[in-house]
Design a protein around this motif. Structure first.
Motif, PDB file in Angstrom:
ATOM      1  N   SER A 197       1.211  -1.283  -0.169  1.00  0.00           N
ATOM      2  CA  SER A 197       0.346  -0.015  -0.402  1.00  0.00           C
ATOM      3  C   SER A 197       0.713   1.136   0.101  1.00  0.00           C
ATOM      4  O   SER A 197      -0.004   2.247  -0.934  1.00  0.00           O
ATOM      5  CB  SER A 197      -1.024   0.234   1.151  1.00  0.00           C
ATOM      6  OG  SER A 197      -0.296  -0.489   2.027  1.00  0.00           O
TER       7      SER A 197
ATOM      8  N   SER B 139       0.759   3.999  -3.385  1.00  0.00           N
ATOM      9  CA  SER B 139      -0.144   5.411  -2.568  1.00  0.00           C
ATOM     10  C   SER B 139       0.802   6.384  -2.919  1.00  0.00           C
ATOM     11  O   SER B 139      -0.022   7.498  -3.670  1.00  0.00           O
ATOM     12  CB  SER B 139       0.618   5.501  -1.198  1.00  0.00           C
ATOM     13  OG  SER B 139      -0.054   6.578  -0.477  1.00  0.00           O
TER      14      SER B 139
ATOM     15  N   GLU C 211      -7.101  10.184  -5.045  1.00  0.00           N
ATOM     16  CA  GLU C 211      -8.240  10.345  -3.957  1.00  0.00           C
ATOM     17  C   GLU C 211      -7.465   8.151  -3.820  1.00  0.00           C
ATOM     18  O   GLU C 211      -7.689   8.240  -2.450  1.00  0.00           O
ATOM     19  CB  GLU C 211      -9.666  10.131  -4.698  1.00  0.00           C
ATOM     20  CG  GLU C 211     -11.202   9.135  -3.726  1.00  0.00           C
ATOM     21  CD  GLU C 211     -12.360   8.561  -4.375  1.00  0.00           C
ATOM     22  OE1 GLU C 211     -12.688   8.377  -3.383  1.00  0.00           O
ATOM     23  OE2 GLU C 211     -12.574   9.822  -5.749  1.00  0.00           O
ATOM     24  N   GLN C 212      -7.258   7.902  -4.864  1.00  0.00           N
ATOM     25  CA  GLN C 212      -6.439   6.016  -4.500  1.00  0.00           C
ATOM     26  C   GLN C 212      -4.931   6.513  -3.516  1.00  0.00           C
ATOM     27  O   GLN C 212      -4.666   5.750  -2.866  1.00  0.00           O
ATOM     28  CB  GLN C 212      -6.517   5.727  -6.026  1.00  0.00           C
ATOM     29  CG  GLN C 212      -7.485   5.229  -6.546  1.00  0.00           C
ATOM     30  CD  GLN C 212      -7.383   5.310  -7.777  1.00  0.00           C
ATOM     31  OE1 GLN C 212      -6.710   5.887  -9.177  1.00  0.00           O
ATOM     32  NE2 GLN C 212      -6.774   3.907  -8.649  1.00  0.00           N
TER      33      GLN C 212
ATOM     34  N   GLU D 196      -4.822   8.508  -1.328  1.00  0.00           N
ATOM     35  CA  GLU D 196      -5.143   8.488   0.148  1.00  0.00           C
ATOM     36  C   GLU D 196      -5.647   7.150   0.338  1.00  0.00           C
ATOM     37  O   GLU D 196      -5.255   7.352   1.573  1.00  0.00           O
ATOM     38  CB  GLU D 196      -5.752   9.821   0.594  1.00  0.00           C
ATOM     39  CG  GLU D 196      -6.330   9.885   1.915  1.00  0.00           C
ATOM     40  CD  GLU D 196      -7.303  11.374   2.257  1.00  0.00           C
ATOM     41  OE1 GLU D 196      -7.892  11.177   3.557  1.00  0.00           O
ATOM     42  OE2 GLU D 196      -7.146  12.146   1.325  1.00  0.00           O
ATOM     43  N   ASP D 197      -6.678   6.327  -0.100  1.00  0.00           N
ATOM     44  CA  ASP D 197      -6.785   5.494   0.407  1.00  0.00           C
ATOM     45  C   ASP D 197      -5.804   4.490   0.681  1.00  0.00           C
ATOM     46  O   ASP D 197      -5.857   3.917   1.704  1.00  0.00           O
ATOM     47  CB  ASP D 197      -7.598   4.351  -0.699  1.00  0.00           C
ATOM     48  CG  ASP D 197      -8.645   5.587  -1.118  1.00  0.00           C
ATOM     49  OD1 ASP D 197      -9.732   6.456   0.145  1.00  0.00           O
ATOM     50  OD2 ASP D 197     -10.265   5.555  -2.164  1.00  0.00           O
ATOM     51  N   TYR D 198      -5.005   4.160  -0.497  1.00  0.00           N
ATOM     52  CA  TYR D 198      -3.715   3.803  -0.057  1.00  0.00           C
ATOM     53  C   TYR D 198      -2.885   3.724   1.543  1.00  0.00           C
ATOM     54  O   TYR D 198      -1.841   3.213   1.998  1.00  0.00           O
ATOM     55  CB  TYR D 198      -2.865   3.653  -1.148  1.00  0.00           C
ATOM     56  CG  TYR D 198      -4.021   2.099  -2.090  1.00  0.00           C
ATOM     57  CD1 TYR D 198      -3.923   0.958  -1.825  1.00  0.00           C
ATOM     58  CD2 TYR D 198      -3.844   2.714  -3.588  1.00  0.00           C
ATOM     59  CE1 TYR D 198      -4.085  -0.040  -2.705  1.00  0.00           C
ATOM     60  CE2 TYR D 198      -5.025   1.773  -4.425  1.00  0.00           C
ATOM     61  CZ  TYR D 198      -4.578   0.528  -4.220  1.00  0.00           C
ATOM     62  OH  TYR D 198      -5.478  -0.538  -4.330  1.00  0.00           O
TER      63      TYR D 198
ATOM     64  N   ARG E 128      -3.389   5.662   3.968  1.00  0.00           N
ATOM     65  CA  ARG E 128      -4.598   5.189   5.191  1.00  0.00           C
ATOM     66  C   ARG E 128      -4.110   3.730   5.656  1.00  0.00           C
ATOM     67  O   ARG E 128      -3.504   3.676   7.222  1.00  0.00           O
ATOM     68  CB  ARG E 128      -5.589   5.340   5.044  1.00  0.00           C
ATOM     69  CG  ARG E 128      -6.464   5.403   6.334  1.00  0.00           C
ATOM     70  CD  ARG E 128      -8.029   5.406   6.506  1.00  0.00           C
ATOM     71  NE  ARG E 128      -8.822   6.386   7.795  1.00  0.00           N
ATOM     72  CZ  ARG E 128      -8.314   4.942   8.733  1.00  0.00           C
ATOM     73  NH1 ARG E 128      -7.963   3.740   8.894  1.00  0.00           N
ATOM     74  NH2 ARG E 128      -8.786   5.718   9.790  1.00  0.00           N
ATOM     75  N   LYS E 129      -4.433   2.733   4.643  1.00  0.00           N
ATOM     76  CA  LYS E 129      -4.358   1.254   4.444  1.00  0.00           C
ATOM     77  C   LYS E 129      -2.463   1.338   5.567  1.00  0.00           C
ATOM     78  O   LYS E 129      -2.956   1.227   6.157  1.00  0.00           O
ATOM     79  CB  LYS E 129      -4.850   0.719   3.062  1.00  0.00           C
ATOM     80  CG  LYS E 129      -4.726  -0.582   3.773  1.00  0.00           C
ATOM     81  CD  LYS E 129      -4.042  -1.370   2.387  1.00  0.00           C
ATOM     82  CE  LYS E 129      -3.927  -3.304   2.586  1.00  0.00           C
ATOM     83  NZ  LYS E 129      -4.263  -3.663   1.536  1.00  0.00           N
TER      84      LYS E 129
END
Length: 757
Positions: free
Chosen positions: A623, A627, A637-638, A640-642, A644-645
């Motif tokens: 991740s 990111s 958007e992707q 930030e998603d990765y 955070r994970k």
């Protein structure tokens, strides 16, 4: 932002006198040399205690063994447990143990202390507050402290049981867990009682390594002889009828490979000089961390939970890496024996990449560890009938101990990963003396490996056959993109460095070239091979092929793969996985990130979009890289998603295996994603480049980094797209292609304008 104190602490509750397994590792304390797991008071659980690089060897059993397979496994083993304690209250019939079944544990990252707090209400309505503070000293790296404070009324006894580690690990089909250990780890165990505590000395059965643990109490009431399953039981009495609050301190000093036969009077003399002033110990710890956080802290005002998580991840790096070149950074840090305490490429890419601009001394140690094991790397290359030096995929003592060569030894990219670590350290620190202290020799010998291993194929160029890249769901392929790209850069860097050293230090370099039986012709061949290296690419496209055959394989049938069959490696035979177009972790985009100077936003975006749905995410290494590359490809958007994970991988136990130990690579990956991804950090021609482009909902962001000894503070404000810079010494820097000269302590503000897509 939230209450500032809460952003410096990680707090968890416990019950039933036991910690959830993941909390034992999540809340561990360490200093790079010594690590100790968390535990609940009065628990039957033991606190795993580890010395970095202290291991036992056991034979590897093969059903069918071939030439060159490693013969011995190395396992970082737990040592004596000094943190098992309970509190008893004096009664008419003697002392009765208190039921300390519930409480809280708090890890304070500013003070470097773990606090366990419990409150007990007596039958008479009286309250007793019990607090233990555990500190692994960052100043005195051999020292572990446990201070227990009682607040209330009555007479009490603290019982400290000094005992052996828990070796009840079970065989598991999960290669990420610690190997099952034999009971007779030590062929020699000596225990000595002293006037202030005790001393334990043990020597391993096979690896013949020794350690000594000397336990010292500030106030020592009495001791009992060896109990069943214990080395010593020590007592500290407290009378709260005289004072409503009182504390007792234990210090344990751990030494690796100590001098043998220490006389008892020498032990007594040493104990008298042990650092036991608690206030001074705490002050030293806090001052050390104050300096660390000046370089490591990141504040994201719009996401306070990110701020806390980033601090936890940086703190984990500090706790698990030291300043002794004999010890590296294990995959699970010093939180457990997961992965048997082995060092992988994680140390050279993820951990090194993060520490380079936080703590150059610890970053340098990771390089020095590799230099120290060049001999074993030469031996391994010779064993495989190769030239130069080949470093092991997983190791503690420098020798290969990966029993599964398709996903182990075949990951030849480890050589290039180590040299990427060396080069990135040089770029950030400027400490070129390391080249004269073994770095150049390591660089040249590993370059020789690639020059001999690569095959010049007509119509293609130099190719690498039968290799495994970072994606361990694809093995033994031809022309893995990551490996080819990293080998190319390895050779190019080796050639350039050789010419630079010949110019700067002609006599020294000539001597080294003669010692290695190198020639100018051979050195020049590295440049030729690098210039003609083959990188597999889809024709008329921006997509790079993971290898020659990957894109021809059938896609994995995710629709009919239930969640309980994840991760794939625990539920499917490797051959089933190898035949499919599925990835354990990023491969192509990992190469793009590490050599980002050659690629533009469109390349990052195209390859991220193509490989993202093929990546299973079964690896904790995924991740952070996804990111960073998503950020470089303007996939915010992707990204930030990765991000955070990755950031909460351990704090929220995202993969359900934090009980096996924290994920140190992911901790380093958090900073890599932040700086190499969102901040677009790059070093070119010795100049630091930044082009911050953080998500707008993060609000204002502040971070620091070290560049060639200069501390740079960066404040990013998305409201007006401005960056404020301050350096503690003159520094040249480039922000969004604007060259800036910073004077000492001068503040400069630069407006940046991101391309609107």
């Amino acid at each position: 932002m939230k209450n500032e104190k809460t952003l410096w602490t990680i707090t968890r509750n416990f019950g039933d006198s036991r910690l959830m397994p993941e909390l034992k590792t999540l809340l561990f304390c360490g200093n790079g040399f010594l690590g100790v797991q968390a535990n609940a008071p009065g628990s039957s659980q033991t606190s795993g205690t580890f010395i970095n690089g202290f291991y036992e060897t056991t034979p590897i059993t093969y059903g069918e063994k071939a030439y060159g397979y490693p013969g011995m496994q190395q396992v970082m083993i737990p040592l004596v447990d000094v943190l098992n304690w309970e509190v008893s209250k004096a009664t008419a019939s003697g002392y009765e143990a208190l039921d300390i079944s519930k409480g809280t544990i708090e890890l304070d990252m500013q003070k470097g202390i773990r606090k366990t707090s419990c409150q007990i209400v007596g039958s008479d309505g009286s309250d007793l507050l019990i607090q233990e503070e555990v500190l692994t000293s960052l100043v005195h790296s051999q020292c572990l402290y446990s201070r227990i404070t009682l607040k209330g009324r009555g007479k009490y006894r603290i019982t400290r049981r000094i005992g052996p580690p828990n070796l009840e690990s079970k065989e598991s089909g999960d290669p990420r867990k610690m190997e099952s250990l034999q009971k007779d780890l030590f062929r020699k165990s000596d225990y000595t009682v002293t006037s202030r505590g005790c001393m334990i000395e043990e020597t391993t059965t096979s690896s013949n390594l020794s350690y000594r643990c000397t336990v010292c109490l500030d106030r020592f009431s009495r001791y009992e002889g060896i109990e069943s399953n214990q080395y010593e039981t020590l007592y500290q009495d407290i009378d709260l009828d005289e004072s409503s609050e009182s504390s007792r301190l234990l210090m344990a000093r751990f030494e690796a490979d100590p001098p043998s036969g220490l006389p008892s009077e020498k032990v007594r003399d040493e104990q008298k000089n042990f650092p036991m002033d608690w206030q001074k110990i705490c002050s030293e710890q806090e001052n050390y961390l104050k300096d660390f956080w000046k370089k490591a802290d990141t504040i994201i005002e719009g996401k306070p939970e990110y701020t806390r998580a980033l601090r936890y991840n940086s703190y984990g790096l500090l706790q698990s890496t030291g300043t002794d070149p004999a010890r590296s950074g294990a995959a699970k840090g010093l939180s457990s024996g997961g992965y048997n305490g082995h060092t992988f490429w994680d140390a050279d890419i993820y951990i090194q990449g993060a520490l380079n601009n936080i703590d150059p001394r610890r970053a340098r140690t990771l390089v020095e560890y590799r230099i120290a094991h060049l001999k074993e790397a030469r031996d391994r290359a010779e064993e495989l009938s190769e030239v130069g030096a080949l470093y092991p995929w997983r190791t503690i003592n420098g020798r290969e101990c990966s029993a599964f060569f398709p996903a182990g030894t075949a990951q030849f990219h480890i050589n290039a990963d180590i040299i990427w670590g060396l080069k990135s350290f040089l770029d950030h620190s400027g400490e070129r003396d390391i080249l004269l202290k073994g770095g150049a020799e390591m660089l040249f010998e590993t370059a020789r490996f690639w020059a001999a291993f690569a095959l010049d194929v007509p119509g293609k160029g130099y190719c690498l056959h039968c290799v495994t890249g970072p994606d361990e769901y694809t093995a033994l392929v031809n022309n893995n993109f990551y490996t080819n790209l990293m080998a190319r850069e390895h050779l190019s860097f080796a050639h350039a460095t050789a010419l630079e050293l010949l110019d700067e230090f002609p006599e020294w370099t000539a001597k080294l070239i003669k010692q290695l039986n190198l020639s100018i012709r051979e050195i020049n061949s590295w440049r030729h091979i690098a210039h003609h290296f083959y990188l597999p690419k889809v024709e008329d496209s921006l997509i790079y092929k993971q290898d020659d055959s990957f894109l021809e394989k059938s896609p994995w049938d995710w629709e009919h793969t239930p969640l309980e069959k994840r991760p794939l490696l625990l539920h499917y035979h490797p051959l089933k996985i190898y035949r499919h177009r599925v990835m354990k972790q990023p491969d192509v985009i990992m190469g793009l990130l590490l050599q980002k100077q050659y690629f533009d936003k469109e390349v990052f975006a195209s390859n991220f979009d193509y490989y993202e749905p093929l990546t299973s995410g079964d690896s904790s290494l995924s991740s952070a890289i996804q990111s960073a590359v998503a950020a470089l490809g303007d996939r915010q958007e992707q990204a930030e998603d990765y991000f955070r994970k990755n950031l909460f991988l351990d704090l929220e136990d995202k993969e359900g295996n934090t009980d096996n130990g924290i994920h140190l690579a992911a901790m380093g990956g958090a900073r890599i994603a932040l700086l190499y991804g969102f901040a677009h950090m790059e070093i070119s021609a010795g100049v630091l480049h930044l082009n911050p482009d953080f998500p707008r909902n993060w609000g204002r962001i502040s971070f620091s980094l070290l560049h060639k000894g200069v501390l740079l503070k960066v404040h990013y404000d998305p409201s007006d797209q401005s960056v404020q810079l301050t350096a503690d010494a003159p520094l040249n820097i480039e922000i969004n292609e604007t060259q800036i000269r910073l004077s000492k302590n001068e503040k400069q503000t630069v407006r940046i304008f991101q391309e609107i897509s």
